[in-house]
Design a protein around this motif. Structure first.
Motif, PDB file in Angstrom:
ATOM      1  N   LEU A 207       0.810  -1.220   0.000  1.00  0.00           N
ATOM      2  CA  LEU A 207       0.000   0.000   0.000  1.00  0.00           C
ATOM      3  C   LEU A 207       0.844   1.271   0.000  1.00  0.00           C
ATOM      4  O   LEU A 207       0.330   2.357  -0.319  1.00  0.00           O
ATOM      5  CB  LEU A 207      -0.916   0.012   1.230  1.00  0.00           C
ATOM      6  CG  LEU A 207      -2.042  -1.022   1.267  1.00  0.00           C
ATOM      7  CD1 LEU A 207      -2.661  -1.092   2.655  1.00  0.00           C
ATOM      8  CD2 LEU A 207      -3.111  -0.669   0.233  1.00  0.00           C
TER       9      LEU A 207
ATOM     10  N   PRO B 148       1.289   3.237  -3.647  1.00  0.00           N
ATOM     11  CA  PRO B 148       0.059   3.932  -4.052  1.00  0.00           C
ATOM     12  C   PRO B 148      -0.281   5.113  -3.156  1.00  0.00           C
ATOM     13  O   PRO B 148      -0.773   6.146  -3.644  1.00  0.00           O
ATOM     14  CB  PRO B 148      -1.003   2.831  -3.959  1.00  0.00           C
ATOM     15  CG  PRO B 148      -0.264   1.565  -4.141  1.00  0.00           C
ATOM     16  CD  PRO B 148       1.073   1.785  -3.492  1.00  0.00           C
ATOM     17  N   LEU B 149      -0.008   4.989  -1.861  1.00  0.00           N
ATOM     18  CA  LEU B 149      -0.258   6.101  -0.947  1.00  0.00           C
ATOM     19  C   LEU B 149       0.686   7.268  -1.243  1.00  0.00           C
ATOM     20  O   LEU B 149       0.270   8.433  -1.239  1.00  0.00           O
ATOM     21  CB  LEU B 149      -0.087   5.648   0.502  1.00  0.00           C
ATOM     22  CG  LEU B 149      -1.215   4.780   1.070  1.00  0.00           C
ATOM     23  CD1 LEU B 149      -0.805   4.148   2.405  1.00  0.00           C
ATOM     24  CD2 LEU B 149      -2.501   5.595   1.248  1.00  0.00           C
TER      25      LEU B 149
ATOM     26  N   GLU C  92      -0.563   9.069  -4.302  1.00  0.00           N
ATOM     27  CA  GLU C  92      -1.741   9.881  -4.010  1.00  0.00           C
ATOM     28  C   GLU C  92      -1.359  11.146  -3.262  1.00  0.00           C
ATOM     29  O   GLU C  92      -1.798  12.260  -3.625  1.00  0.00           O
ATOM     30  CB  GLU C  92      -2.736   9.065  -3.182  1.00  0.00           C
ATOM     31  CG  GLU C  92      -3.992   9.850  -2.800  1.00  0.00           C
ATOM     32  CD  GLU C  92      -4.941   9.062  -1.924  1.00  0.00           C
ATOM     33  OE1 GLU C  92      -6.009   8.656  -2.410  1.00  0.00           O
ATOM     34  OE2 GLU C  92      -4.599   8.848  -0.735  1.00  0.00           O
TER      35      GLU C  92
ATOM     36  N   LEU D 132      -7.560   7.150  -0.709  1.00  0.00           N
ATOM     37  CA  LEU D 132      -6.944   5.881  -0.331  1.00  0.00           C
ATOM     38  C   LEU D 132      -6.444   5.933   1.108  1.00  0.00           C
ATOM     39  O   LEU D 132      -6.635   4.979   1.874  1.00  0.00           O
ATOM     40  CB  LEU D 132      -5.802   5.529  -1.284  1.00  0.00           C
ATOM     41  CG  LEU D 132      -5.057   4.230  -0.971  1.00  0.00           C
ATOM     42  CD1 LEU D 132      -6.007   3.036  -0.921  1.00  0.00           C
ATOM     43  CD2 LEU D 132      -3.943   3.985  -1.991  1.00  0.00           C
TER      44      LEU D 132
ATOM     45  N   SER E 189      -9.308   5.566   3.357  1.00  0.00           N
ATOM     46  CA  SER E 189      -9.776   4.181   3.381  1.00  0.00           C
ATOM     47  C   SER E 189      -8.887   3.305   4.261  1.00  0.00           C
ATOM     48  O   SER E 189      -9.378   2.455   5.013  1.00  0.00           O
ATOM     49  CB  SER E 189      -9.803   3.631   1.952  1.00  0.00           C
ATOM     50  OG  SER E 189     -10.158   2.267   1.932  1.00  0.00           O
ATOM     51  N   VAL E 190      -7.574   3.509   4.178  1.00  0.00           N
ATOM     52  CA  VAL E 190      -6.629   2.725   4.981  1.00  0.00           C
ATOM     53  C   VAL E 190      -6.883   2.949   6.473  1.00  0.00           C
ATOM     54  O   VAL E 190      -6.926   2.000   7.268  1.00  0.00           O
ATOM     55  CB  VAL E 190      -5.177   3.103   4.601  1.00  0.00           C
ATOM     56  CG1 VAL E 190      -4.194   2.613   5.665  1.00  0.00           C
ATOM     57  CG2 VAL E 190      -4.812   2.517   3.241  1.00  0.00           C
TER      58      VAL E 190
ATOM     59  N   TYR F 129      -7.994  -0.944   0.431  1.00  0.00           N
ATOM     60  CA  TYR F 129      -8.809  -0.357  -0.635  1.00  0.00           C
ATOM     61  C   TYR F 129     -10.313  -0.539  -0.388  1.00  0.00           C
ATOM     62  O   TYR F 129     -11.110  -0.079  -1.200  1.00  0.00           O
ATOM     63  CB  TYR F 129      -8.469  -0.993  -1.990  1.00  0.00           C
ATOM     64  CG  TYR F 129      -7.203  -0.463  -2.618  1.00  0.00           C
ATOM     65  CD1 TYR F 129      -7.228   0.644  -3.463  1.00  0.00           C
ATOM     66  CD2 TYR F 129      -5.979  -1.079  -2.382  1.00  0.00           C
ATOM     67  CE1 TYR F 129      -6.074   1.122  -4.059  1.00  0.00           C
ATOM     68  CE2 TYR F 129      -4.821  -0.608  -2.974  1.00  0.00           C
ATOM     69  CZ  TYR F 129      -4.869   0.503  -3.803  1.00  0.00           C
ATOM     70  OH  TYR F 129      -3.725   0.974  -4.386  1.00  0.00           O
TER      71      TYR F 129
ATOM     72  N   TYR G 156     -12.232   2.720  -0.183  1.00  0.00           N
ATOM     73  CA  TYR G 156     -11.943   3.466  -1.409  1.00  0.00           C
ATOM     74  C   TYR G 156     -12.810   2.936  -2.547  1.00  0.00           C
ATOM     75  O   TYR G 156     -13.402   3.720  -3.312  1.00  0.00           O
ATOM     76  CB  TYR G 156     -10.461   3.331  -1.758  1.00  0.00           C
ATOM     77  CG  TYR G 156     -10.043   4.117  -2.981  1.00  0.00           C
ATOM     78  CD1 TYR G 156      -9.617   5.442  -2.867  1.00  0.00           C
ATOM     79  CD2 TYR G 156     -10.076   3.547  -4.246  1.00  0.00           C
ATOM     80  CE1 TYR G 156      -9.232   6.170  -3.974  1.00  0.00           C
ATOM     81  CE2 TYR G 156      -9.691   4.261  -5.369  1.00  0.00           C
ATOM     82  CZ  TYR G 156      -9.269   5.572  -5.225  1.00  0.00           C
ATOM     83  OH  TYR G 156      -8.892   6.287  -6.339  1.00  0.00           O
ATOM     84  N   LYS G 157     -12.911   1.621  -2.652  1.00  0.00           N
ATOM     85  CA  LYS G 157     -13.735   1.026  -3.708  1.00  0.00           C
ATOM     86  C   LYS G 157     -15.214   1.313  -3.488  1.00  0.00           C
ATOM     87  O   LYS G 157     -15.970   1.510  -4.447  1.00  0.00           O
ATOM     88  CB  LYS G 157     -13.480  -0.490  -3.772  1.00  0.00           C
ATOM     89  CG  LYS G 157     -12.105  -0.856  -4.320  1.00  0.00           C
ATOM     90  CD  LYS G 157     -11.903  -2.349  -4.436  1.00  0.00           C
ATOM     91  CE  LYS G 157     -11.721  -2.987  -3.087  1.00  0.00           C
ATOM     92  NZ  LYS G 157     -11.344  -4.430  -3.192  1.00  0.00           N
TER      93      LYS G 157
END
Length: 320
Positions: A107, A110-111, A114, A134, A137-138, A202, A205-206
């Motif tokens: 993760l 991607p973090l 972002e 994201l 969401s985490v 995620y 986030y999804k």
């Protein structure tokens, strides 16, 4: 507290009188009491001279409830207790996210992408922190799997009453002075969440930004607790329903209803800012042992003995 635990229970009251650390703590409490009591008196005098102005802050809320319910009330102790609770819960959430990210290093990049794309262009604004979907969401997933309490929304029964269990139709008798709490087990319910015991950074986030929020929403949905009238008045934006600060019976991390945590918006921004700096400036991984959360009364703490290996990254950012 840790110092007193070194003594047998029957000696702790005596040890508390003589131990230097306990004496220092009492001195700090007296100092805090002087400061807070003087401020409370100043605000009461100001309110008395301007009856049209109603204060909207913690001390005013406490004072209003005291006048309504009666009983003993110490403004300084109440303020210190809330400060302790706020610092403990925020720190615990931040620590647990750090540990969860150490267990899920996939993760991190991607973090970083972002954070870099949003903060570098928008700066440290609330609107920028809101766009960190994201990261939001985490944090929410961490809170789902490891809430800070074993029993949530703890309340005292103010008068005898009887409730009916909707599933068994049996009466539940509650006596005045008893404590009631809400179980967090719904946050691990397979009818609500897919693979509920698996950490998925995620997940929310999804639910917020997926191609079909209606299809991806857990059974019941985060909005099913709202009244029919409120649903008719305003269309529901599902992107907001799955934010860290959003309330739902499916996620009670910050409580729900009129007594939900009023500081959750500040906490969300505070934890996000701290994590942005940590994620962009450091690499870390778990130590030799897997962390294990620790129950302590009704508190469910992140592992205080957990160890991580951490190093500073050889990068710098003009916007940080």
């Amino acid at each position: 507290m840790g110092v007193l635990r070194a003594y047998p229970v029957y000696l702790r009251r005596i040890a508390n009188i003589f131990l230097p650390v306990c004496r220092q703590l009492r001195a700090k409490q007296r100092k805090a009491t002087d400061i807070i009591s003087a401020e409370v008196e100043r605000r009461r005098l100001a309110a008395a001279s301007n009856a049209d102005t109603e204060s909207n802050n913690l001390l005013a809320w406490y004072d209003k409830q005291h006048r309504k319910l009666g009983g003993k009330y110490d403004p300084a102790s109440a303020q210190l207790l809330l400060s302790f609770a706020a610092i403990l819960t925020t720190t615990d959430l931040l620590c647990q996210v750090i540990l969860d990210l150490a267990e899920h290093p996939e993760l991190i990049q991607p973090l970083r992408d972002e954070i870099s794309s949003i903060i570098s262009t928008m700066g440290w604004k609330k609107t920028a922190l809101y766009k960190l979907g994201l990261l939001d969401s985490v944090i929410k997933e961490t809170q789902r799997l490891k809430p800070v309490q074993i029993g949530l929304m703890e309340r005292e029964v103010l008068q005898d009453m009887t409730l009916i269990d909707p599933s068994t139709k049996q009466p539940i008798h509650l006596k005045r002075g008893e404590t009631v709490m809400i179980s967090p087990k719904r946050m691990r319910d397979s009818t609500v969440y897919t693979n509920p015991d698996t950490y998925d950074g995620y997940r929310f986030y999804k639910l917020r930004f997926g191609p079909s929020q209606e299809a991806d929403a857990p059974a019941g949905g985060a909005d099913h607790w709202q009244s029919e009238d409120s649903k008719k008045r305003e269309p529901i934006d599902r992107r907001n329903l799955w934010q860290l600060v959003s309330m739902s019976p499916d996620h009670l991390g910050f409580g729900i209803g009129g007594h939900a945590c009023p500081g959750r918006f500040f906490v969300a921004n505070e934890v996000k800012i701290a994590l942005c700096h940590l994620i962009m400036k450091y690499d870390w991984k778990l130590g030799a042992e897997k962390p294990q959360s620790v129950p302590m009364g009704n508190i469910y703490l992140s592992d205080p003995r957990a160890k991580i290996v951490i190093k500073r990254r050889e990068v710098s950012y003009a916007w940080m």
